[in-house]
Design a protein around this motif. Structure first.
Motif, PDB file in Angstrom:
ATOM      1  N   TRP A 289      45.207  50.130  45.883  1.00  6.31           N
ATOM      2  CA  TRP A 289      43.965  49.753  46.549  1.00  6.31           C
ATOM      3  C   TRP A 289      44.023  48.478  47.384  1.00  6.31           C
ATOM      4  O   TRP A 289      43.143  48.244  48.208  1.00  6.31           O
ATOM      5  CB  TRP A 289      42.844  49.603  45.504  1.00  6.31           C
ATOM      6  CG  TRP A 289      42.427  50.896  44.896  1.00  6.31           C
ATOM      7  CD1 TRP A 289      42.669  51.330  43.629  1.00  6.31           C
ATOM      8  CD2 TRP A 289      41.694  51.946  45.531  1.00  6.31           C
ATOM      9  NE1 TRP A 289      42.132  52.576  43.421  1.00  6.31           N
ATOM     10  CE2 TRP A 289      41.523  52.981  44.590  1.00  6.31           C
ATOM     11  CE3 TRP A 289      41.159  52.108  46.813  1.00  6.31           C
ATOM     12  CZ2 TRP A 289      40.843  54.158  44.883  1.00  6.31           C
ATOM     13  CZ3 TRP A 289      40.492  53.292  47.101  1.00  6.31           C
ATOM     14  CH2 TRP A 289      40.341  54.289  46.145  1.00  6.31           C
ATOM     15  N   GLN A 292      43.670  48.872  51.175  1.00  2.23           N
ATOM     16  CA  GLN A 292      42.327  49.265  51.593  1.00  2.23           C
ATOM     17  C   GLN A 292      41.369  48.079  51.564  1.00  2.23           C
ATOM     18  O   GLN A 292      40.479  47.967  52.421  1.00  2.23           O
ATOM     19  CB  GLN A 292      41.798  50.375  50.686  1.00  2.23           C
ATOM     20  CG  GLN A 292      40.517  51.032  51.202  1.00  2.23           C
ATOM     21  CD  GLN A 292      40.717  51.735  52.532  1.00  2.23           C
ATOM     22  OE1 GLN A 292      41.660  52.521  52.672  1.00  2.23           O
ATOM     23  NE2 GLN A 292      39.861  51.458  53.509  1.00  2.23           N
ATOM     24  N   ILE A 293      41.543  47.177  50.613  1.00  2.00           N
ATOM     25  CA  ILE A 293      40.713  45.963  50.572  1.00  2.00           C
ATOM     26  C   ILE A 293      40.913  45.160  51.848  1.00  2.00           C
ATOM     27  O   ILE A 293      39.949  44.702  52.478  1.00  2.00           O
ATOM     28  CB  ILE A 293      41.060  45.115  49.332  1.00  2.00           C
ATOM     29  CG1 ILE A 293      40.704  45.867  48.055  1.00  2.00           C
ATOM     30  CG2 ILE A 293      40.339  43.770  49.367  1.00  2.00           C
ATOM     31  CD1 ILE A 293      41.133  45.150  46.779  1.00  2.00           C
ATOM     32  N   ASP A 296      39.377  47.052  54.933  1.00  8.16           N
ATOM     33  CA  ASP A 296      37.918  46.951  54.977  1.00  8.16           C
ATOM     34  C   ASP A 296      37.452  45.555  55.379  1.00  8.16           C
ATOM     35  O   ASP A 296      36.309  45.386  55.822  1.00  8.16           O
ATOM     36  CB  ASP A 296      37.324  47.318  53.610  1.00  8.16           C
ATOM     37  CG  ASP A 296      37.435  48.809  53.315  1.00  8.16           C
ATOM     38  OD1 ASP A 296      37.802  49.568  54.243  1.00  8.16           O
ATOM     39  OD2 ASP A 296      37.166  49.209  52.167  1.00  8.16           O
ATOM     40  N   TYR A 347      42.583  37.401  42.939  1.00  7.23           N
ATOM     41  CA  TYR A 347      41.347  38.182  42.957  1.00  7.23           C
ATOM     42  C   TYR A 347      40.194  37.374  43.543  1.00  7.23           C
ATOM     43  O   TYR A 347      39.359  37.912  44.298  1.00  7.23           O
ATOM     44  CB  TYR A 347      40.991  38.637  41.546  1.00  7.23           C
ATOM     45  CG  TYR A 347      41.923  39.691  40.991  1.00  7.23           C
ATOM     46  CD1 TYR A 347      42.321  40.776  41.781  1.00  7.23           C
ATOM     47  CD2 TYR A 347      42.402  39.618  39.683  1.00  7.23           C
ATOM     48  CE1 TYR A 347      43.175  41.742  41.281  1.00  7.23           C
ATOM     49  CE2 TYR A 347      43.249  40.589  39.180  1.00  7.23           C
ATOM     50  CZ  TYR A 347      43.634  41.648  39.981  1.00  7.23           C
ATOM     51  OH  TYR A 347      44.478  42.610  39.485  1.00  7.23           O
ATOM     52  N   TRP A 351      38.012  38.351  46.942  1.00  6.72           N
ATOM     53  CA  TRP A 351      36.558  38.447  46.900  1.00  6.72           C
ATOM     54  C   TRP A 351      35.901  37.523  47.936  1.00  6.72           C
ATOM     55  O   TRP A 351      34.999  37.928  48.678  1.00  6.72           O
ATOM     56  CB  TRP A 351      36.062  38.092  45.499  1.00  6.72           C
ATOM     57  CG  TRP A 351      34.600  38.365  45.267  1.00  6.72           C
ATOM     58  CD1 TRP A 351      33.766  39.127  46.026  1.00  6.72           C
ATOM     59  CD2 TRP A 351      33.803  37.880  44.191  1.00  6.72           C
ATOM     60  NE1 TRP A 351      32.505  39.161  45.505  1.00  6.72           N
ATOM     61  CE2 TRP A 351      32.502  38.399  44.365  1.00  6.72           C
ATOM     62  CE3 TRP A 351      34.059  37.072  43.084  1.00  6.72           C
ATOM     63  CZ2 TRP A 351      31.453  38.110  43.492  1.00  6.72           C
ATOM     64  CZ3 TRP A 351      33.019  36.792  42.198  1.00  6.72           C
ATOM     65  CH2 TRP A 351      31.743  37.308  42.411  1.00  6.72           C
ATOM     66  N   TYR A 415      34.158  51.587  43.789  1.00  4.30           N
ATOM     67  CA  TYR A 415      34.167  51.352  45.232  1.00  4.30           C
ATOM     68  C   TYR A 415      33.306  52.383  45.956  1.00  4.30           C
ATOM     69  O   TYR A 415      32.528  52.059  46.861  1.00  4.30           O
ATOM     70  CB  TYR A 415      35.609  51.404  45.728  1.00  4.30           C
ATOM     71  CG  TYR A 415      35.758  51.370  47.233  1.00  4.30           C
ATOM     72  CD1 TYR A 415      35.295  50.292  47.983  1.00  4.30           C
ATOM     73  CD2 TYR A 415      36.381  52.415  47.904  1.00  4.30           C
ATOM     74  CE1 TYR A 415      35.453  50.255  49.364  1.00  4.30           C
ATOM     75  CE2 TYR A 415      36.544  52.393  49.280  1.00  4.30           C
ATOM     76  CZ  TYR A 415      36.071  51.305  50.003  1.00  4.30           C
ATOM     77  OH  TYR A 415      36.219  51.284  51.363  1.00  4.30           O
ATOM     78  N   TRP A 421      33.623  46.002  47.688  1.00 11.23           N
ATOM     79  CA  TRP A 421      34.692  45.632  46.780  1.00 11.23           C
ATOM     80  C   TRP A 421      34.282  44.588  45.743  1.00 11.23           C
ATOM     81  O   TRP A 421      35.120  44.153  44.949  1.00 11.23           O
ATOM     82  CB  TRP A 421      35.894  45.128  47.573  1.00 11.23           C
ATOM     83  CG  TRP A 421      36.633  46.250  48.233  1.00 11.23           C
ATOM     84  CD1 TRP A 421      36.628  46.574  49.552  1.00 11.23           C
ATOM     85  CD2 TRP A 421      37.458  47.221  47.579  1.00 11.23           C
ATOM     86  NE1 TRP A 421      37.391  47.690  49.779  1.00 11.23           N
ATOM     87  CE2 TRP A 421      37.926  48.104  48.585  1.00 11.23           C
ATOM     88  CE3 TRP A 421      37.834  47.436  46.264  1.00 11.23           C
ATOM     89  CZ2 TRP A 421      38.757  49.176  48.285  1.00 11.23           C
ATOM     90  CZ3 TRP A 421      38.666  48.498  45.973  1.00 11.23           C
ATOM     91  CH2 TRP A 421      39.125  49.353  46.986  1.00 11.23           C
ATOM     92  N   PRO A 424      34.551  46.296  42.062  1.00 11.24           N
ATOM     93  CA  PRO A 424      35.942  46.573  41.692  1.00 11.24           C
ATOM     94  C   PRO A 424      36.776  45.314  41.479  1.00 11.24           C
ATOM     95  O   PRO A 424      37.556  45.244  40.523  1.00 11.24           O
ATOM     96  CB  PRO A 424      36.464  47.384  42.894  1.00 11.24           C
ATOM     97  CG  PRO A 424      35.260  48.040  43.465  1.00 11.24           C
ATOM     98  CD  PRO A 424      34.167  47.032  43.296  1.00 11.24           C
ATOM     99  N   ILE A 425      36.599  44.310  42.344  1.00 10.67           N
ATOM    100  CA  ILE A 425      37.374  43.077  42.171  1.00 10.67           C
ATOM    101  C   ILE A 425      36.933  42.344  40.916  1.00 10.67           C
ATOM    102  O   ILE A 425      37.762  41.746  40.201  1.00 10.67           O
ATOM    103  CB  ILE A 425      37.239  42.185  43.426  1.00 10.67           C
ATOM    104  CG1 ILE A 425      37.956  42.853  44.615  1.00 10.67           C
ATOM    105  CG2 ILE A 425      37.822  40.795  43.168  1.00 10.67           C
ATOM    106  CD1 ILE A 425      37.783  42.117  45.928  1.00 10.67           C
TER     107      ILE A 425
END
Length: 452
Positions: A289, A292-293, A296, A347, A351, A415, A421, A424-425
């Motif tokens: 993932w 994708q983070i 996005d 993380y 974020w 997600y 995000w 999920p994060i």
């Protein structure tokens, strides 16, 4: 159950070591369960081996070292090469999105299901022999799956290759403990570094290699069978040593004298299994993932792929250094905490500012993912004998990989339903806290034989 199997694993010959010498990788303690003043093979659970420094032993050790590196290089390309060509595979086989999604979860499931049989197989045939057979299975599965005639055949051949990877995952720490009892940290580091290198090379080279071989995804995937075929060769030498060094009488003595070792009654085994499962969850989430983070957040697809490659490449040198460092420490908790803090920082960056500090977050996540070689090192250190390492390795990896299955799927669900995000994060960061806690408990200077 394999974990309650009390007989010796039938590991290959263990070179005799001087029990009074201080091991290069850690505090002084009898090697592989040896008792001071008693020769190798006289202690239940310890196979007899060639005399230390014998020319044949040194020659075999060199062959085995090459075998460890080649095996590590070939254990991940069957997985990462598929990810690089997934779109072409789906189109070529008419594979549905659901089945393609299943393929991403199959490796961890196979590692858990097939890995549990590894100790029994090693007791029957010898750890080196089973690793050799596992590499043969990888070769056959990788070579056959692109030409197996449809989705069902592709999945079946992939399962054959993954079964070979599973037993090798479990038993290579056993081989290291048996043949290199005073160099567990350095040899685990070499193995982990080659494992990370193989992962990165497959991700980076599969697409250009496919193009160079004519553009067929079938040839591109099957081409990695050449590497695993080469890896079989040194293990053929290792497998032949078992019969000469550890005869049936030694195995019978172990079966009659060794006390039952019930791995599930060891708290350290459970802490280590939980630590392994949580670090595997974090690694699968990162690999699945993280690009994708970044995308996005406005990062281009090409740059997002490079960032993932950087995350994976960080593990190559660190996977060599970290086990050597950890093996010299009586308690690996400080290393667990350091890696966990890197993960939490990564993380937090994903974020708060995923695009602005993308390179820093990729580096931090790469450092955090080095919990995997640390877990392998602790498996080798938390048991006294090669037999104990085999039981512990099977238990930790089987339980751990099963625990890792829901993580990536849960992140994808959060997600999809939250549209961003944030949640999920938050989940990823939340899982890092228990990973640190159980890792500190698993890192204490304990032996499962004293607990189980």
């Amino acid at each position: 159950m394999a974990h309650d199997d009390t007989a010796m694993l039938g590991t290959d010959a263990e070179p005799a070591t001087n029990p009074s010498a201080r091991p290069a990788d850690g505090p002084e303690r009898p090697a592989s369960g040896a008792v001071r003043g008693r020769p190798p093979g006289s202690v239940p659970g310890e196979p007899p081996g060639p005399a230390a420094g014998a020319p044949a032993a040194r020659w075999v050790l060199r062959i085995l070292t090459a075998g460890l590196v080649l095996a590590a290089l070939t254990l991940r390309p069957p997985i990462t090469s598929l990810g690089a060509l997934m779109e072409e595979v789906r189109d070529g086989l008419g594979m549905s999105g659901t089945v393609a999604g299943l393929l991403t979860s199959v490796p961890a499931l196979c590692f858990a299901v097939f890995g549990i049989a590894a100790p029994r197989l090693a007791r029957r045939f010898g750890a080196g022999t089973v690793v050799c057979a596992g590499l043969v299975a990888i070769t056959l599965g990788v070579a056959a799956r692109p030409f197996a005639g449809g989705t069902a055949g592709f999945l079946a051949a992939s399962a054959v290759a993954l079964a070979g990877i599973a037993v090798s995952n479990v038993l290579i720490p056993v081989v290291i403990k048996a043949w290199f009892p005073d160099r567990v940290g350095s040899m685990t580091g070499l193995y982990s570094m080659a494992l990370a290198l193989g992962t990165s090379l497959a991700a980076a080279l599969t697409v250009p290699m496919t193009g160079a071989l004519g553009g067929s995804w079938r040839i591109g995937l099957a081409g990695w069978a050449v590497l695993s075929a080469v890896a079989v060769l040194p293990w053929l030498v290792v497998a032949r040593q078992r019969g000469a060094a550890a005869g049936p009488s030694a195995g019978a003595a172990v079966r009659t004298e060794e006390a039952p070792l019930r791995i599930a009654s060891s708290p350290t085994a459970w802490w280590l299994a939980l630590f392994f499962g949580l670090q595997a969850t974090a690694a699968y989430i990162t690999m699945g993932w993280m690009p994708q983070i970044f995308r996005d957040a406005g990062v281009s697809a090409g740059t997002a792929g490079v960032l993932l490659a950087v995350t994976m490449a960080v593990g190559v040198p660190l996977s060599f250094v970290l086990p050597r460092l950890a093996a010299r420490m009586p308690h690996q908790g400080p290393v667990v905490v350091l890696l966990g803090l890197c993960g939490l920082a990564g993380y937090a960056g994903l974020w708060l500012a995923p695009a602005a500090g993308a390179w820093a977050w990729a580096l931090l996540m790469g450092v955090s993912n080095c919990a995997f070689p640390l877990a392998l090192t602790m498996i080798g250190m938390r048991a006294t004998s090669a037999a104990g390492v085999g039981k512990l390795s099977a238990f930790v990896q089987c339980v751990g990989y099963l625990l890792s299955l829901p993580g990536p799927l849960l992140v994808g669900t959060l997600y999809q339903h939250s549209g961003g995000w944030g949640l999920p994060i938050a989940l990823m960061a939340g899982l890092m806290v228990p990973q640190i806690a159980v890792g500190v408990l698993a890192g204490r200077d304990r032996r499962i034989e004293d607990e189980a």
